[in-house]
Design an enzyme around this catalytic site. Structure first.
Site, short mmCIF file in Angstrom:
data_model
loop_
_atom_site.label_atom_id
_atom_site.label_comp_id
_atom_site.label_asym_id
_atom_site.label_seq_id
_atom_site.Cartn_x
_atom_site.Cartn_y
_atom_site.Cartn_z
N ARG A 1 11.77 -0.14 7.93
CA ARG A 1 12.26 -0.67 9.20
C ARG A 1 13.77 -0.58 9.25
NH1 ARG A 1 7.90 -0.23 10.84
NH2 ARG A 1 6.59 -1.66 12.05
N HIS B 1 11.47 7.72 13.38
CA HIS B 1 10.35 6.87 12.95
C HIS B 1 9.02 7.62 13.07
CE1 HIS B 1 9.54 2.32 12.33
NE2 HIS B 1 8.71 3.05 11.62
N ILE B 2 8.92 8.73 12.34
CA ILE B 2 7.75 9.60 12.45
C ILE B 2 6.79 9.48 11.26
CG2 ILE B 2 9.02 11.26 13.85
CD1 ILE B 2 9.12 13.07 11.32
N GLY B 3 6.96 8.42 10.46
CA GLY B 3 6.13 8.28 9.27
C GLY B 3 4.64 8.41 9.54
N ASP C 1 14.07 7.28 8.20
CA ASP C 1 13.09 7.40 9.27
C ASP C 1 13.14 6.18 10.18
OD1 ASP C 1 10.98 8.68 10.67
OD2 ASP C 1 9.50 7.41 9.66
N ASN D 1 0.81 -1.22 0.00
CA ASN D 1 0.00 0.00 0.00
C ASN D 1 0.85 1.27 0.00
OD1 ASN D 1 -2.66 -1.23 0.18
ND2 ASN D 1 -2.08 -1.85 2.23
N GLU E 1 16.16 2.64 18.02
CA GLU E 1 15.14 3.69 17.99
C GLU E 1 14.71 4.03 19.41
OE1 GLU E 1 12.00 2.54 15.30
OE2 GLU E 1 13.28 2.80 13.54
#
Length: 331
Positions: A245, A295-297, A269, A162, A274
């Site tokens: 990832r 990791h702010i997607g 990201d 997706n 993390e």
């Protein structure tokens, strides 16, 4: 899209509502919806202490769920997971017990795809190094700046899910990009309405792409998918984007590739550690053509609300199905 809200049947209203344990913090709207469907136990509630002895249903976002924790939860039936990735849940332990895992694929695709665009444009126009110099008080003249044009660039997508599709649509609309896609697990004939070239070898994508964007889960097969050997195949002007990832790109090899000038820059990201810290990534961050984010997607209020609520709804749909099956079994 988030699933349609499911109203609780009368058979589980009130004191008969199933109990749901929340292992993380969630958007208030999702918690409100969960309270309509479940008896909710938050991490701050006294009853949460012994969740492993009692929980049938869990809702998680960022927590890890190990095999030992699953083994110590004898009544666990299903887990609602906010977001797409389930690599922090021991899937093998769940499968052995028949425990269902319900994630929320597709709900956050727009937000992640927009971040991919942001990282790509920031790298192409050297936003980080220029802004850092100005913030230090330097006088930066435009004649000193350089950059890349993205119009009609070739976008290489590793993963055709997706998010990958959404990124392809954005780049075609914004830059009239040529799309090259690699996904050995996607069936033939995927994306029939989206012009693209499908390749069967990763190296064929890496050699021709101006932007390589990763959109695959972290598995034993994808860990270290891009090492120094693969990075050396890329164009010297290429941009690497990882909003999937940490661990898919070998971080030591990436630092070496940047030092050797093999690629123009990297937008990350996702990291193996993390959130990323200077102690771990100082050497990588010395390269001004690297942008690192924690990791702010999916870190927008709208996306957090939609993905968390979708996780609640998905889990409740399973509960309702089980309840109805139980009723139908009664003579």
């Amino acid at each position: 899209m988030a699933p349609s809200a499911v109203s609780p049947p009368s058979s589980i209203i009130g004191i008969t509502k199933p109990t749901l344990y929340l292992l993380d913090t969630f958007h208030p709207a999702a918690i409100e919806r969960a309270r309509e469907l479940f008896t909710v136990i938050l991490p701050s509630d006294p009853e949460f202490t012994d969740w492993q002895q009692h929980a049938k249903y869990l809702l998680i976002r960022a927590s890890s769920l190990t095999a030992a924790q699953i083994e110590s939860a004898p009544h666990l039936l299903a887990i609602g997971k906010q977001g797409v990735g389930t690599d922090r849940i021991d899937a093998a332990a769940c499968a052995a017990r028949g425990i269902k895992i319900f994630n929320t694929p597709g709900v956050n695709s727009g937000a992640v795809a927009e971040l991919v665009l942001s990282l790509t444009m920031s790298l192409a126009r050297q936003i980080r190094p220029i802004s850092v110099r100005i913030a230090r008080g330097e006088v930066v003249r435009k004649e000193e700046c350089d950059g890349l044009i993205l119009h009609k660039c070739t976008l290489g997508l590793v993963g055709m899910g997706n998010i990958g599709r959404k990124v392809a649509e954005i780049f075609r609309g914004a830059f009239q990009s040529e799309i090259v896609a690699f996904d050995p697990y996607m069936g033939a004939g995927a994306w029939p309405d989206l012009p693209h070239k499908r390749v069967t070898k990763l190296e064929d994508l890496l050699k021709v792409s101006d932007v390589v964007s990763l959109h695959v889960p972290l598995t034993s097969e994808t860990r270290g998918l891009l090492s120094y050997e693969q990075l050396a195949m890329m164009k010297r002007s290429a941009l690497l984007i990882n909003a999937a990832r940490g661990g898919i790109v070998d971080e030591a090899d990436l630092e070496r590739a940047l030092a050797d000038g093999l690629i123009w820059g990297a937008g990350l990201d996702c990291h193996e550690q993390e959130p990323p810290t200077p102690e771990r990534y100082e050497k990588l961050w010395q390269h001004t053509n690297v942008i690192s984010l924690p990791h702010i997607g999916a870190a927008t209020s709208q996306t957090q609300r939609e993905t968390a609520t979708a996780a609640v709804e998905n889990l409740y749909a399973y509960v309702k199905q089980r309840e109805e099956a139980t009723v139908n079994e009664v003579p």
